[in-house]
Enzyme design. Structure first.
Site, PDB file in Angstrom:
ATOM      1  N   HIS A  47       0.762  -1.233  -0.120  1.00 19.99           N
ATOM      2  CA  HIS A  47       0.042   0.008   0.070  1.00 19.99           C
ATOM      3  C   HIS A  47       0.832   1.296  -0.049  1.00 19.99           C
ATOM      4  CE1 HIS A  47       0.497  -0.194   4.574  1.00 19.99           C
ATOM      5  NE2 HIS A  47       0.544   1.207   4.375  1.00 19.99           N
ATOM      6  N   GLY A  87       3.274   6.562   8.714  1.00 19.55           N
ATOM      7  CA  GLY A  87       4.601   6.874   7.970  1.00 19.55           C
ATOM      8  C   GLY A  87       5.187   5.581   8.416  1.00 19.55           C
ATOM      9  N   THR A 143       2.963  -2.750   9.500  1.00 18.10           N
ATOM     10  CA  THR A 143       1.972  -2.715   8.386  1.00 18.10           C
ATOM     11  C   THR A 143       0.952  -1.894   8.887  1.00 18.10           C
ATOM     12  OG1 THR A 143       0.974  -3.746   6.708  1.00 18.10           O
ATOM     13  CG2 THR A 143       0.928  -4.876   8.667  1.00 18.10           C
ATOM     14  N   ALA A 144       0.225  -2.219  10.215  1.00 18.08           N
ATOM     15  CA  ALA A 144      -0.773  -1.569  10.623  1.00 18.08           C
ATOM     16  C   ALA A 144      -0.951  -1.100  11.969  1.00 18.08           C
ATOM     17  CB  ALA A 144      -2.026  -2.550  10.089  1.00 18.08           C
ATOM     18  N   SER A 184       4.760   2.326   7.871  1.00 22.81           N
ATOM     19  CA  SER A 184       4.425   1.316   7.051  1.00 22.81           C
ATOM     20  C   SER A 184       5.583   1.176   6.413  1.00 22.81           C
ATOM     21  CB  SER A 184       3.313   1.786   6.218  1.00 22.81           C
ATOM     22  OG  SER A 184       2.111   1.846   6.955  1.00 22.81           O
ATOM     23  N   ASP A 237       0.248  -7.477   1.421  1.00 26.06           N
ATOM     24  CA  ASP A 237       0.613  -6.286   1.756  1.00 26.06           C
ATOM     25  C   ASP A 237       2.151  -6.101   1.629  1.00 26.06           C
ATOM     26  OD1 ASP A 237       0.312  -3.458   1.835  1.00 26.06           O
ATOM     27  OD2 ASP A 237       0.156  -3.251   3.984  1.00 26.06           O
ATOM     28  N   GLY A 285      -9.236 -26.388  -3.220  1.00 21.24           N
ATOM     29  CA  GLY A 285     -10.037 -26.627  -4.271  1.00 21.24           C
ATOM     30  C   GLY A 285     -11.525 -27.123  -3.402  1.00 21.24           C
ATOM     31  N   ILE A 286     -11.889 -26.262  -2.326  1.00 21.60           N
ATOM     32  CA  ILE A 286     -12.990 -26.790  -1.477  1.00 21.60           C
ATOM     33  C   ILE A 286     -13.962 -25.338  -1.392  1.00 21.60           C
ATOM     34  CG2 ILE A 286     -12.072 -28.697  -0.392  1.00 21.60           C
ATOM     35  CD1 ILE A 286     -11.919 -26.995   2.260  1.00 21.60           C
TER      36      ILE A 286
END
Length: 475
Positions: A125, A227, A245-246, A229, A155, A288-289
């Site tokens: 981001h 800032g 990140t957050a 991040s 991210d 694949g479910i």
């Protein structure tokens, strides 16, 4: 239809990546008046070198080694100003100086992980949609960065800068982190470069946070602010154990830190970087479910004592789950030793695994324990409408961004609709989210594609477009 849910409870670092370093001077300009000559400033007492014969602990030696590897990432994006008057020649002649474009600038952080190759790890981001990315090193040098690749769902992004006199941070083993370990966050909060905050690991494997992508976060009480991040989370040995990140804050990201910071584990970042270097994209594996959450009534009917786990409702033909022997009605209660409480938790674990990896699933079948090993196959990244049904001709479909799935939305995203195509003529548009169709129930791209093995007589789509929605009859 109801609009997409508004995510108000999370102060995402996505807002951090868009942090613009303005108004800081307004805070710094409130300077005190000079002290009168009659007063003298007392000298600060020096810290003792040792206490009771032991050296005073300090992070300074470690930080001296690693801080030069943490950089500022400055991005610019040219945004066209949407104003209907700009389409009027008369208006443009009267006001020729009115700008039709503006430049958005934002600030984030990054970490040099390979000095020889000039590789810088940051958040997706931070550099998303940027037209220009500049990296400012700790010694003041500013260089232009080259985009290598990024993965929105974790991210993580990778950029390259010119090599020469760079310092790197070695990636540590985030799997060794324990709650209570000391960690240090380094970044550029609110535009203040090379800022260090410290704390402990508050939790590991944090997930279930609405509005974010695939989740396996390190939670820390080290201050993480706008800032930060893309900055470094390091252990006391100076190894990179996470990418900040957050920050969770009910009052919004600009309200600052309240001790709930999140970082991407270095082991996850390493896996993503390896794929970005080799392929430029991340290719994920899939079971694949389709699955759903358990209710108390369903759990009792299946002979289970707990209402937790992911109930398998559909196993796609030819999938890794089918090859492993997973069946509808099975309840997955853990994957690779990680507790699975819900369908979303299983999807999250699955999405963090690369193609070819093996998932060891602890299953309850008719109330009895069973262990199944499934080797994940590659999932398609896009499907064309022509391959599904002529009425969808000209459209391309992809899986939803993981942040939408975490917000409770299921379906597929229309990534492109060709002008003049059959899909366009029926009203389908780029950016539409298809949540239901007469072709059958589906949760993702794989089951959406599987539903068209037999084409429906009438194809009606239920879509979300912006904050509204409706139905489209495909002709």
């Amino acid at each position: 239809m109801r609009p997409l849910p508004t995510l108000l409870t999370l102060a995402l670092a996505a807002a951090f990546g868009g942090f613009t370093a303005t108004a800081i001077n307004a805070h710094l300009d409130n300077r005190a008046e000079a002290a009168p000559a009659a007063y003298t400033i007392p000298s600060a007492a020096a810290l003792p070198a040792a206490v009771a014969g032991q050296p005073v602990p300090s992070l300074a030696p470690m930080l001296d080694r690693v801080m030069p590897a943490v950089v500022s990432v400055n991005t610019k994006q040219v945004v066209r100003v949407r104003n209907p008057y700009f389409n009027d020649p008369f208006f443009r002649r009267l006001f020729p100086e009115v700008p039709q474009e503006r430049i958005n600038e934002s600030l984030g952080s990054g970490v040099i992980i390979d000095a020889a190759e000039g590789l810088v790890l940051t958040n997706h981001h931070v550099i998303d949609n940027a037209d220009d990315v500049q990296v400012t090193l700790a010694d003041g040098r500013t260089v232009k960065a080259e985009f290598i690749g990024s993965d929105a769902d974790t991210d993580v992004a990778l950029i390259r800068i010119p090599t020469g006199n760079l310092t790197e941070i070695k990636l540590g083993d985030s799997a060794q982190l324990r709650v209570g370990d000391f960690v240090v966050a380094i970044g550029n909060p609110f535009g203040f470069s090379q800022t260090v905050t410290s704390g402990i690991v508050s939790a590991v494997g944090r997930s279930g946070i609405r509005g974010l992508g695939y989740q396996n976060f390190i939670q820390t009480d080290a201050s993480i602010n706008p800032g930060n991040s893309g900055g470094a989370l390091v252990n006391l040995q100076g190894q990179l154990v996470g990418i900040n990140t957050a920050s969770f804050n009910p009052q919004g990201s600009m309200a600052g830190n309240i001790g709930l910071g999140l970082a991407i584990p270095s082991n996850l970042a390493r896996d993503v970087v390896d794929q970005l270097v080799k392929h430029g994209v991340v290719v994920r594996g899939t079971l694949g479910i389709e699955s759903q959450n358990l209710t108390q009534q369903i759990a009792q009917g299946l002979g289970l004592t707990e209402t937790r786990g992911a109930l398998v409702t559909r196993v796609l033909a030819g999938s890794s789950a089918a090859a492993a022997g997973l069946k509808p009605g099975d309840v997955v209660v853990s994957a690779n030793g990680q507790r699975v409480d819900s369908a979303q938790a299983l999807h999250n674990v699955e999405g963090l695994q690369p193609v070819g990896s093996t998932l060891t699933l602890d299953v309850r079948r008719e109330g009895k324990p069973l262990q199944i090993k499934a080797t994940l196959k590659e999932q398609a990244r896009a499907v064309t409408g022509e391959s599904l049904d002529p009425r969808l001709g000209g459209a391309t479909f992809v899986d939803l961004p993981e942040s939408l799935r975490q917000a409770g939305v299921s379906g597929v995203l229309v990534s492109e609709v060709k002008r003049g195509s059959r899909a366009a003529a029926s009203g389908l548009a780029q950016g539409d989210v298809i949540t239901a169709a007469t072709a059958g129930e589906f949760a993702d791209l794989a089951s959406w594609r599987a539903n068209f093995q037999q084409r429906p007589a009438q194809l009606v789509l239920r879509i979300i477009r912006g904050n509204g929605g409706g139905q489209l009859v495909m002709r």
